[in-house]
Each structure stands twice: as structure tokens, then as C-alpha cells.
Design a protein around this motif. Structure first.
Motif, PDB file in Angstrom:
ATOM      1  N   GLU A 171      -2.953  -1.496 -10.434  1.00 50.97           N
ATOM      2  CA  GLU A 171      -4.357  -1.458 -10.852  1.00 50.97           C
ATOM      3  C   GLU A 171      -5.078  -2.742 -10.471  1.00 50.97           C
ATOM      4  O   GLU A 171      -6.222  -2.712 -10.016  1.00 50.97           O
ATOM      5  CB  GLU A 171      -4.462  -1.233 -12.361  1.00 50.97           C
ATOM      6  N   THR A 172      -4.414  -3.853 -10.671  1.00 52.38           N
ATOM      7  CA  THR A 172      -5.022  -5.148 -10.375  1.00 52.38           C
ATOM      8  C   THR A 172      -5.197  -5.333  -8.874  1.00 52.38           C
ATOM      9  O   THR A 172      -6.264  -5.760  -8.415  1.00 52.38           O
ATOM     10  CB  THR A 172      -4.165  -6.279 -10.969  1.00 52.38           C
ATOM     11  N   LEU A 173      -4.162  -5.011  -8.100  1.00 50.81           N
ATOM     12  CA  LEU A 173      -4.264  -5.153  -6.650  1.00 50.81           C
ATOM     13  C   LEU A 173      -5.310  -4.206  -6.065  1.00 50.81           C
ATOM     14  O   LEU A 173      -5.936  -4.525  -5.055  1.00 50.81           O
ATOM     15  CB  LEU A 173      -2.902  -4.925  -5.991  1.00 50.81           C
ATOM     16  N   ALA A 174      -5.527  -3.071  -6.709  1.00 50.70           N
ATOM     17  CA  ALA A 174      -6.536  -2.122  -6.225  1.00 50.70           C
ATOM     18  C   ALA A 174      -7.942  -2.724  -6.297  1.00 50.70           C
ATOM     19  O   ALA A 174      -8.840  -2.298  -5.568  1.00 50.70           O
ATOM     20  CB  ALA A 174      -6.469  -0.825  -7.023  1.00 50.70           C
ATOM     21  N   ALA A 175      -8.136  -3.713  -7.155  1.00 49.77           N
ATOM     22  CA  ALA A 175      -9.438  -4.361  -7.285  1.00 49.77           C
ATOM     23  C   ALA A 175      -9.703  -5.361  -6.158  1.00 49.77           C
ATOM     24  O   ALA A 175     -10.835  -5.819  -5.995  1.00 49.77           O
ATOM     25  CB  ALA A 175      -9.543  -5.061  -8.634  1.00 49.77           C
ATOM     26  N   LEU A 176      -8.651  -5.714  -5.401  1.00 46.27           N
ATOM     27  CA  LEU A 176      -8.851  -6.626  -4.272  1.00 46.27           C
ATOM     28  C   LEU A 176      -9.549  -5.879  -3.142  1.00 46.27           C
ATOM     29  O   LEU A 176      -9.428  -4.664  -3.019  1.00 46.27           O
ATOM     30  CB  LEU A 176      -7.507  -7.186  -3.800  1.00 46.27           C
ATOM     31  N   PRO A 177     -10.264  -6.607  -2.292  1.00 49.85           N
ATOM     32  CA  PRO A 177     -11.035  -5.944  -1.233  1.00 49.85           C
ATOM     33  C   PRO A 177     -10.147  -5.303  -0.174  1.00 49.85           C
ATOM     34  O   PRO A 177      -9.073  -5.804   0.137  1.00 49.85           O
ATOM     35  CB  PRO A 177     -11.847  -7.089  -0.624  1.00 49.85           C
ATOM     36  N   GLU A 178     -10.617  -4.176   0.339  1.00 52.50           N
ATOM     37  CA  GLU A 178      -9.938  -3.510   1.450  1.00 52.50           C
ATOM     38  C   GLU A 178     -10.521  -4.037   2.756  1.00 52.50           C
ATOM     39  O   GLU A 178     -11.702  -4.353   2.831  1.00 52.50           O
ATOM     40  CB  GLU A 178     -10.144  -1.999   1.376  1.00 52.50           C
ATOM     41  N   GLY A 179      -9.720  -4.115   3.765  1.00 53.53           N
ATOM     42  CA  GLY A 179     -10.220  -4.439   5.086  1.00 53.53           C
ATOM     43  C   GLY A 179     -10.462  -5.909   5.357  1.00 53.53           C
ATOM     44  O   GLY A 179     -10.939  -6.266   6.423  1.00 53.53           O
ATOM     45  N   ARG A 180     -10.182  -6.772   4.401  1.00 46.51           N
ATOM     46  CA  ARG A 180     -10.293  -8.213   4.652  1.00 46.51           C
ATOM     47  C   ARG A 180      -9.262  -8.944   3.811  1.00 46.51           C
ATOM     48  O   ARG A 180      -8.812  -8.437   2.787  1.00 46.51           O
ATOM     49  CB  ARG A 180     -11.698  -8.733   4.382  1.00 46.51           C
ATOM     50  N   THR A 181      -8.941 -10.131   4.245  1.00 44.23           N
ATOM     51  CA  THR A 181      -8.007 -10.968   3.501  1.00 44.23           C
ATOM     52  C   THR A 181      -8.679 -11.423   2.211  1.00 44.23           C
ATOM     53  O   THR A 181      -9.812 -11.904   2.247  1.00 44.23           O
ATOM     54  CB  THR A 181      -7.600 -12.192   4.344  1.00 44.23           C
ATOM     55  N   PHE A 192       9.143   1.061  -0.887  1.00 40.32           N
ATOM     56  CA  PHE A 192       8.824   1.538  -2.237  1.00 40.32           C
ATOM     57  C   PHE A 192       7.440   1.035  -2.660  1.00 40.32           C
ATOM     58  O   PHE A 192       6.624   1.804  -3.173  1.00 40.32           O
ATOM     59  CB  PHE A 192       9.903   1.069  -3.224  1.00 40.32           C
ATOM     60  N   TYR A 193       7.168  -0.266  -2.465  1.00 42.50           N
ATOM     61  CA  TYR A 193       5.863  -0.826  -2.815  1.00 42.50           C
ATOM     62  C   TYR A 193       4.748  -0.097  -2.062  1.00 42.50           C
ATOM     63  O   TYR A 193       3.685   0.171  -2.614  1.00 42.50           O
ATOM     64  CB  TYR A 193       5.791  -2.316  -2.488  1.00 42.50           C
ATOM     65  N   GLU A 194       5.005   0.219  -0.810  1.00 42.23           N
ATOM     66  CA  GLU A 194       4.005   0.918  -0.019  1.00 42.23           C
ATOM     67  C   GLU A 194       3.787   2.337  -0.549  1.00 42.23           C
ATOM     68  O   GLU A 194       2.652   2.812  -0.667  1.00 42.23           O
ATOM     69  CB  GLU A 194       4.409   0.948   1.453  1.00 42.23           C
ATOM     70  N   ALA A 195       4.864   3.012  -0.899  1.00 41.42           N
ATOM     71  CA  ALA A 195       4.751   4.370  -1.443  1.00 41.42           C
ATOM     72  C   ALA A 195       3.978   4.376  -2.765  1.00 41.42           C
ATOM     73  O   ALA A 195       3.282   5.346  -3.077  1.00 41.42           O
ATOM     74  CB  ALA A 195       6.143   4.976  -1.643  1.00 41.42           C
ATOM     75  N   LYS A 196       4.084   3.295  -3.523  1.00 45.41           N
ATOM     76  CA  LYS A 196       3.376   3.181  -4.798  1.00 45.41           C
ATOM     77  C   LYS A 196       1.949   2.653  -4.630  1.00 45.41           C
ATOM     78  O   LYS A 196       1.227   2.497  -5.612  1.00 45.41           O
ATOM     79  CB  LYS A 196       4.137   2.257  -5.765  1.00 45.41           C
ATOM     80  N   GLY A 197       1.559   2.354  -3.394  1.00 47.98           N
ATOM     81  CA  GLY A 197       0.202   1.881  -3.144  1.00 47.98           C
ATOM     82  C   GLY A 197      -0.024   0.409  -3.427  1.00 47.98           C
ATOM     83  O   GLY A 197      -1.165  -0.047  -3.497  1.00 47.98           O
ATOM     84  N   LEU A 198       1.055  -0.356  -3.581  1.00 50.44           N
ATOM     85  CA  LEU A 198       0.932  -1.785  -3.856  1.00 50.44           C
ATOM     86  C   LEU A 198       0.621  -2.589  -2.591  1.00 50.44           C
ATOM     87  O   LEU A 198      -0.027  -3.635  -2.662  1.00 50.44           O
ATOM     88  CB  LEU A 198       2.215  -2.308  -4.498  1.00 50.44           C
ATOM     89  N   ILE A 199       1.127  -2.126  -1.466  1.00 57.19           N
ATOM     90  CA  ILE A 199       0.851  -2.748  -0.170  1.00 57.19           C
ATOM     91  C   ILE A 199       0.553  -1.616   0.813  1.00 57.19           C
ATOM     92  O   ILE A 199       0.839  -0.457   0.543  1.00 57.19           O
ATOM     93  CB  ILE A 199       2.023  -3.629   0.337  1.00 57.19           C
ATOM     94  N   SER A 200      -0.018  -1.979   1.960  1.00 54.29           N
ATOM     95  CA  SER A 200      -0.303  -0.952   2.965  1.00 54.29           C
ATOM     96  C   SER A 200      -0.032  -1.512   4.357  1.00 54.29           C
ATOM     97  O   SER A 200      -0.018  -2.719   4.570  1.00 54.29           O
ATOM     98  CB  SER A 200      -1.750  -0.479   2.851  1.00 54.29           C
TER      99      SER A 200
END
Length: 181
Positions: A74-84, A29-37
Motif C-alpha cells: 500500500e505504501t509503495l503504491a503511493a510512490l510515483p510511477e514512471g520516475r525515480t 514473489f515481490y513482483e507478483a505481489k506488486g511490490l516491484i515491477s
């Protein structure tokens, strides 16, 4: 399932579930909502970066204190993609919620401390209501438990209060002292 090895860079959905304490269905569910990938293996199995554990922990704690998943996303979307995410990344995220969390903490503290006293809801059933809210005068200020919503404290008297209830970035309505279920 046992916890994943400490040096595992990626986790299966079962390992992520076992270590985080979150059901596999909730992770999906979290993945479907874009919270994790995750990425998919050649066998079409999900693999999550190990730092997903922190994201899932944040999601769970945020839910427990009443932060809507929309804001978490929204907040997690502000975290960087592709790195920890680094400590600084997490500090920026934390700072963005600090005022809202402080407001929520204040409201919960007032609820805990004042629930046995007049809360200004208009019931007039507690012996102190006649002193704290004579003739339900607080009802002229608005609806609901006025002393909980507006910051009126037990010993400050009726003259010292905010005239309007605080609002939250988590909603457009006045802040409720209790998280939504």
C-alpha cells in the motif's frame, strides 16, 4: 555474480539479486505481489529500473521489523510511477510509518528492559510479581503481558498506565511487543 556497473539504468534479475542480497525467487514473489515491477525485453527477460534496489531494501527492512507486506505494498503504491522517487517522496513514505515505528520501538525497548521483571502475564513466578501484580490484579485489565502491552513501567507504580493496549495500523488487534514471524 558481480555488482552491476554504477551507471546501469536497468538491472537484470540476477544483478538485482546480487546487489540487494535477495534471492531471485523472492524478487519474483515481490513482483507478483506488486511490490516491484519490471519491463520485458524482446527476449522476454526482466529488466528492473535501478531504483528498484531501494524498494527491495525497504521491503527487506520492513519485513525484519514486522511490517506486513500488505502495508508495504500500500505504501509503495503511493510512490510515483514512471520516475525515480525523490527524497521528498521517500520522506512522505517515512512519515506515514513514523508513529507505528515509534510504537514498535517503545514496545521492543520495554520488552528488552522489563523481561526480567514482572510483565503482568499472570504467571506470578518472578519474585517481583507479588509487588507489581499482586493476586494477578492486572488480569482484570485484559489478557496477555499487561505491563508490556499497556506501557506500565518498572518504577511508575500500578496507578499510572493506559487503560487499553495500543493498537497498530498494521493490525486490528492490540500491538504485540514482538514482530510476527
Amino acid at each position: 555474480m558481480t555488482k552491476p556497473p554504477f551507471d546501469a539504468k536497468e538491472l537484470t534479475v540476477g544483478q538485482l539479486s546480487a546487489r540487494s542480497g535477495v534471492a531471485v525467487t523472492a524478487l519474483h514473489f515481490y513482483e507478483a505481489k506488486g511490490l516491484i515491477s519490471s519491463r520485458r525485453t524482446t527476449g522476454n527477460q526482466r529488466r528492473y529500473p535501478r531504483d528498484t534496489l531501494r524498494r527491495v531494501a525497504l521491503i527487506r527492512v520492513a519485513q525484519r521489523v514486522g511490517i506486513p507486506l500488505r502495508l508495504v505494498a500500500e505504501t509503495l503504491a503511493a510512490l510515483p510511477e514512471g520516475r525515480t522517487p525523490t527524497r521528498d517522496d521517500w520522506a512522505r513514505l517515512s512519515a506515514s510509518w513514523r508513529a507505528e515505528l515509534d510504537t514498535r520501538i517503545d514496545q521492543l525497548t520495554r520488552l528488552r528492559d522489563d523481561l526480567s521483571d514482572c510483565i503482568g502475564c499472570g504467571c506470578l513466578s518472578i519474585d517481583t510479581c507479588a509487588l507489581r501484580n499482586p493476586d494477578d490484579r492486572l488480569g482484570d485489565d485484559g489478557t496477555g503481558p499487561r505491563r508490556l502491552l499497556t506501557g506500565r513501567r518498572r518504577h511508575t507504580g500500578m496507578a499510572q498506565h493506559r487503560s487499553t493496549p495500543p493498537t497498530s495500523a498494521w493490525s486490528s488487534s492490540p500491538v504485540d511487543p514482538l514482530p510476527e514471524q
